[in-house]
Structure formats: structure tokens, C-alpha cells
Design a protein around this motif. Structure first.
Motif, PDB file in Angstrom:
ATOM      1  N   THR A 256       0.834  -1.204   0.000  1.00 37.78           N
ATOM      2  CA  THR A 256       0.000   0.000   0.000  1.00 37.78           C
ATOM      3  C   THR A 256       0.864   1.248   0.000  1.00 37.78           C
ATOM      4  O   THR A 256       2.027   1.233   0.425  1.00 37.78           O
ATOM      5  CB  THR A 256      -0.938   0.030   1.220  1.00 37.78           C
ATOM      6  N   ILE A 257       0.270   2.341  -0.481  1.00 37.74           N
ATOM      7  CA  ILE A 257       0.960   3.626  -0.519  1.00 37.74           C
ATOM      8  C   ILE A 257       0.020   4.696   0.022  1.00 37.74           C
ATOM      9  O   ILE A 257      -1.207   4.545  -0.014  1.00 37.74           O
ATOM     10  CB  ILE A 257       1.411   3.985  -1.954  1.00 37.74           C
ATOM     11  N   VAL A 258       0.603   5.784   0.519  1.00 32.01           N
ATOM     12  CA  VAL A 258      -0.172   6.909   1.039  1.00 32.01           C
ATOM     13  C   VAL A 258      -0.224   7.997  -0.019  1.00 32.01           C
ATOM     14  O   VAL A 258       0.825   8.393  -0.569  1.00 32.01           O
ATOM     15  CB  VAL A 258       0.461   7.460   2.332  1.00 32.01           C
ATOM     16  N   VAL A 259      -1.428   8.472  -0.337  1.00 30.34           N
ATOM     17  CA  VAL A 259      -1.584   9.548  -1.319  1.00 30.34           C
ATOM     18  C   VAL A 259      -2.442  10.653  -0.726  1.00 30.34           C
ATOM     19  O   VAL A 259      -3.226  10.421   0.200  1.00 30.34           O
ATOM     20  CB  VAL A 259      -2.227   9.029  -2.634  1.00 30.34           C
ATOM     21  N   GLU A 260      -2.310  11.837  -1.249  1.00 33.37           N
ATOM     22  CA  GLU A 260      -3.108  12.967  -0.781  1.00 33.37           C
ATOM     23  C   GLU A 260      -4.556  12.809  -1.237  1.00 33.37           C
ATOM     24  O   GLU A 260      -4.849  12.197  -2.262  1.00 33.37           O
ATOM     25  CB  GLU A 260      -2.529  14.272  -1.309  1.00 33.37           C
TER      26      GLU A 260
ATOM     27  N   ASN B 229       4.298  13.236  10.786  1.00 31.44           N
ATOM     28  CA  ASN B 229       5.636  13.512  10.252  1.00 31.44           C
ATOM     29  C   ASN B 229       6.061  12.446   9.245  1.00 31.44           C
ATOM     30  O   ASN B 229       6.657  12.746   8.208  1.00 31.44           O
ATOM     31  CB  ASN B 229       6.649  13.574  11.390  1.00 31.44           C
ATOM     32  N   GLN B 230       5.717  11.196   9.544  1.00 29.49           N
ATOM     33  CA  GLN B 230       6.080  10.100   8.659  1.00 29.49           C
ATOM     34  C   GLN B 230       5.346  10.213   7.318  1.00 29.49           C
ATOM     35  O   GLN B 230       5.938  10.041   6.251  1.00 29.49           O
ATOM     36  CB  GLN B 230       5.766   8.769   9.336  1.00 29.49           C
ATOM     37  N   ARG B 231       4.027  10.513   7.371  1.00 30.81           N
ATOM     38  CA  ARG B 231       3.239  10.644   6.138  1.00 30.81           C
ATOM     39  C   ARG B 231       3.729  11.819   5.303  1.00 30.81           C
ATOM     40  O   ARG B 231       3.782  11.744   4.070  1.00 30.81           O
ATOM     41  CB  ARG B 231       1.755  10.796   6.467  1.00 30.81           C
ATOM     42  N   THR B 232       4.089  12.911   5.967  1.00 28.91           N
ATOM     43  CA  THR B 232       4.595  14.082   5.249  1.00 28.91           C
ATOM     44  C   THR B 232       5.855  13.729   4.476  1.00 28.91           C
ATOM     45  O   THR B 232       6.016  14.110   3.308  1.00 28.91           O
ATOM     46  CB  THR B 232       4.889  15.226   6.229  1.00 28.91           C
ATOM     47  N   SER B 233       6.721  12.943   5.098  1.00 28.83           N
ATOM     48  CA  SER B 233       7.955  12.514   4.435  1.00 28.83           C
ATOM     49  C   SER B 233       7.646  11.630   3.233  1.00 28.83           C
ATOM     50  O   SER B 233       8.255  11.761   2.169  1.00 28.83           O
ATOM     51  CB  SER B 233       8.856  11.759   5.422  1.00 28.83           C
TER      52      SER B 233
ATOM     53  N   PHE C 289       2.089   9.650  19.333  1.00 26.68           N
ATOM     54  CA  PHE C 289       2.157   8.722  18.207  1.00 26.68           C
ATOM     55  C   PHE C 289       1.535   9.338  16.955  1.00 26.68           C
ATOM     56  O   PHE C 289       2.069   9.192  15.852  1.00 26.68           O
ATOM     57  CB  PHE C 289       1.438   7.423  18.562  1.00 26.68           C
ATOM     58  N   LYS C 290       0.421  10.050  17.119  1.00 25.14           N
ATOM     59  CA  LYS C 290      -0.228  10.701  15.969  1.00 25.14           C
ATOM     60  C   LYS C 290       0.682  11.774  15.374  1.00 25.14           C
ATOM     61  O   LYS C 290       0.716  11.962  14.149  1.00 25.14           O
ATOM     62  CB  LYS C 290      -1.581  11.291  16.380  1.00 25.14           C
TER      63      LYS C 290
ATOM     64  N   GLN D 263      -7.525  13.125   5.893  1.00 22.52           N
ATOM     65  CA  GLN D 263      -7.201  13.897   4.693  1.00 22.52           C
ATOM     66  C   GLN D 263      -6.114  13.235   3.830  1.00 22.52           C
ATOM     67  O   GLN D 263      -5.370  13.909   3.129  1.00 22.52           O
ATOM     68  CB  GLN D 263      -6.764  15.303   5.102  1.00 22.52           C
ATOM     69  N   TYR D 264      -6.012  11.953   3.913  1.00 23.40           N
ATOM     70  CA  TYR D 264      -5.103  11.195   3.061  1.00 23.40           C
ATOM     71  C   TYR D 264      -5.727   9.814   2.796  1.00 23.40           C
ATOM     72  O   TYR D 264      -6.652   9.405   3.489  1.00 23.40           O
ATOM     73  CB  TYR D 264      -3.726  11.039   3.708  1.00 23.40           C
ATOM     74  N   LYS D 265      -5.222   9.123   1.785  1.00 22.79           N
ATOM     75  CA  LYS D 265      -5.744   7.808   1.431  1.00 22.79           C
ATOM     76  C   LYS D 265      -4.628   6.766   1.484  1.00 22.79           C
ATOM     77  O   LYS D 265      -3.486   7.063   1.137  1.00 22.79           O
ATOM     78  CB  LYS D 265      -6.331   7.821   0.014  1.00 22.79           C
TER      79      LYS D 265
END
Length: 337
Positions: free
Chosen positions: A15-19, A94-98, A88-89, A29-31
Motif C-alpha cells: 500500500t501507498i499513502v496519497v493525498e 511527520n512520517q506521512r509528510t515525508s 504517536f499521531k 485527509q489522506y488515502k
């Protein structure tokens, strides 16, 4: 095919995180979406030889011994304290932003939980789910900050009032929806099952007051709840673990009107795929489960049980011996006087 769902089931694809606003959680606010790459662990489990089963939208339960009897247990994941969760949140953000920025050089330092101090106290009689690491007697959290586990049902606990309607611990039985006992794969059957026959199995509780009732079971006047063993609802379609083929199946096929799929591999590993991994909506109309014929085999006398007049067993026994073409044909609202 069947399996015991003790922990969070991973997606079959990486899986990947996208805006973008999540179709699963309104505030998110992300998928988290599927890539086209099958996870290596799924390939090692010979995923291509596993038959997918329908993922049921309910809440997970477990049949396990309690005080010397087969007992129904509810899912209860121990979660972080407010203070630990807040930290943790912040780390996750920070992790998702990276990830979204494509940064790889300055990776976020991996999060470390303190299993003894960061988590809320466990309820009485709580047990960790199978597979949860236990170090020095302390159950350890997963990567999402949960410690999966179970609590035995207490008939006086209102939190589990709907769980309690599908089971009679005194008589050791439960109301179960599964494929017909006569071997007809295209026909479902609602019947009374001995809890002893379900020991160490996990099931999904569905019905009127569970997850907004996507299957249209029961009604406000006459709430109905049922148990479905995990892996019980098979699919006749021949499906390959291929991104494009699965997407087309979910979007265009009648049998694709399901919440998702779960593969039960021969080595015991489980993998899932949810409509949200394609960004597709849930629930949808005309669901696969709701279109199958349903037969009722609920004569309590077969079990020599003496049920309360208002119990789920008695309410459903009015349909004993009847076959309905589909879920919406069942006159749920009539109840029992």
C-alpha cells in the motif's frame, strides 16, 4: 476455507499513502491505496493457490473456553493512553509528510512503544489475541499501537448487548448464518450451532445495530443479529491476484458487490483486499450476500433447548423450514408476539 482472524489482516498488495480525502474515514485527509505490487509474504504463502472468500462487514468475535465452558468473546484491542496516542499521531503525521514529499534521506526515526506504560489497563479476564508477542508477561503492541485481544461476554455489560443476543451460554448454542448444510453452495442457512463445534473459530457479528447494517437485517422494531464464521462465504468467480482484474471485478461484476476479499492460505496466513484500497465506495446496493437464497433451520426442539420467549432463537424459529429467495424477502418486522 476458514481461518481464525486473531490480528489485523494485511492487504495482499503493498500500500501507498496519497493525498486526498479518505473514502473510509471522513476526517482523514489522506488515502491508503493499493499499489500494483503483491506483497512478498503473500507470494511466499502461495496466495495464487488460495481461494478468496467474502469479507463481511461486522464486528469480530471468538469462541474460546471460559470458566470451563465454550464461550463467545468480543474483540477488545488495548489502546494507548491519551498522552501516548497524541505523541504517536504526531509521529505518524511527520512520517506521512515525508512519504508524500518523497523524502528518503531524512527518514523519521522509528517509533518505540513502552508496552508497560503507554497502554490503558486491560479489562478483567482480557486475553491477548493469538500471535501477539508477550515479553516478560507483557503483551506487545502492533505497529499501529494496538494490542489485539478478547474479553468474554458478560450478559450485564451493555457494551455487548447485541453480541449477547446471538448466544445462549447456559445452553451452549449460537445463531449462525453459513452455507447450507446440504452442500448447496448457492444457498445460505440460518441455524442453531453448538458453541463446542465453533471452538477456536472467529466469526463476524452482523445485523441491525452493527456498522449501520449494510445487509439490511432486521429492523428497529425487531433488531436481528447473526454470526458468520470467517471464510464461510465463498465466491464462484475465478479470481486472480491481479490489480486490473480485481478492480474490474469490483466495479462491474454482481459478485463484486462485497466489502472486500479475504484469502485463507494453506499455511494459515490471511490476506485481504478492501474496496477502499481502490478508492471505491462502501456500502453499495444489491450486495452479494443479500442476493443469495436463505433457508431457516431453527427448530429449538432439535437441541432440546428451552429458550426465553423473547430470545433471538425464539424470534427466528418462526421462520423454521422456510426458504427465502433473498434477504429482503424475509419479513423481519413481524417478530413474535
Amino acid at each position: 476455507m476458514s481461518g481464525s482472524v486473531q490480528n489485523k489482516v494485511p492487504c495482499v498488495f503493498k500500500t501507498i499513502v496519497v493525498e486526498g480525502k479518505s473514502s473510509k474515514r471522513a476526517h482523514q485527509q489522506y488515502k491508503v491505496v493499493a499499489s500494483r505490487e503483491i506483497k512478498e509474504i503473500a507470494l511466499q504463502a502461495d496466495i495464487e493457490q488460495a481461494s478468496p472468500t467474502e469479507k463481511i462487514d461486522g464486528t469480530c468475535v471468538y469462541v474460546h473456553d471460559f470458566q470451563g465452558k465454550p464461550w463467545l468473546w468480543a474483540r477488545h484491542d488495548r489502546k494507548p493512553t491519551k498522552q501516548a496516542d497524541k505523541k504517536f499521531k504526531r509521529y505518524q503525521t511527520n512520517q506521512r509528510t515525508s512519504e508524500l514529499d518523497g523524502e528518503t534521506e531524512n527518514e523519521v526515526t522509528p517509533w518505540q512503544w513502552n508496552a508497560e506504560k503507554d497502554f490503558r489497563e486491560a479489562p478483567e479476564n482480557w486475553i491477548p489475541a493469538k500471535g501477539v508477542p508477550v515479553i516478560d508477561g507483557i503483551a506487545q503492541p502492533d505497529e499501529n499501537g494496538h494490542i489485539p485481544g478478547w474479553v468474554p461476554l458478560d450478559k450485564n455489560n451493555r457494551q455487548y448487548c447485541w453480541h449477547n443476543t446471538v448466544v445462549d451460554h447456559k445452553q451452549g448454542v449460537a445463531v449462525v448464518l453459513r452455507p447450507s448444510a446440504d452442500g448447496n453452495k448457492d444457498e445460505l442457512e440460518v441455524s442453531i450451532s453448538n458453541l463446542s463445534s465453533l471452538l477456536e473459530r472467529t466469526l463476524e457479528l452482523i445485523g441491525t445495530n452493527i456498522n449501520a447494517n449494510p445487509y439490511g437485517i432486521g429492523c428497529k422494531k425487531n433488531p436481528i443479529h447473526l454470526l458468520i464464521p470467517h471464510g464461510a462465504i465463498g465466491l464462484n468467480d475465478q479470481l486472480t491476484v491481479n490489480y486490473d482484474d480485481l478492480k474490474e471485478w469490483f466495479e462491474t461484476k454482481d459478485n463484486g458487490k462485497v466489502e472486500g476479499l479475504v484469502w485463507h492460505c494453506k499455511n494459515g496466513e490471511l490476506f485481504k483486499f478492501h474496496r477502499h484500497h481502490f478508492g471505491l465506495p462502501w456500502p453499495v446496493d444489491d450486495l452479494h450476500l443479500c442476493r443469495q437464497p436463505i433457508r431457516f433451520a431453527l427448530d429449538p426442539s432439535r437441541f432440546e433447548c428451552d429458550f426465553d420467549a423473547k430470545s433471538m432463537f425464539t424470534v427466528l424459529s418462526q421462520f423454521d423450514g422456510q426458504l427465502f429467495d433473498q434477504m429482503k424477502d424475509i419479513p423481519w418486522g413481524e417478530g413474535v408476539d
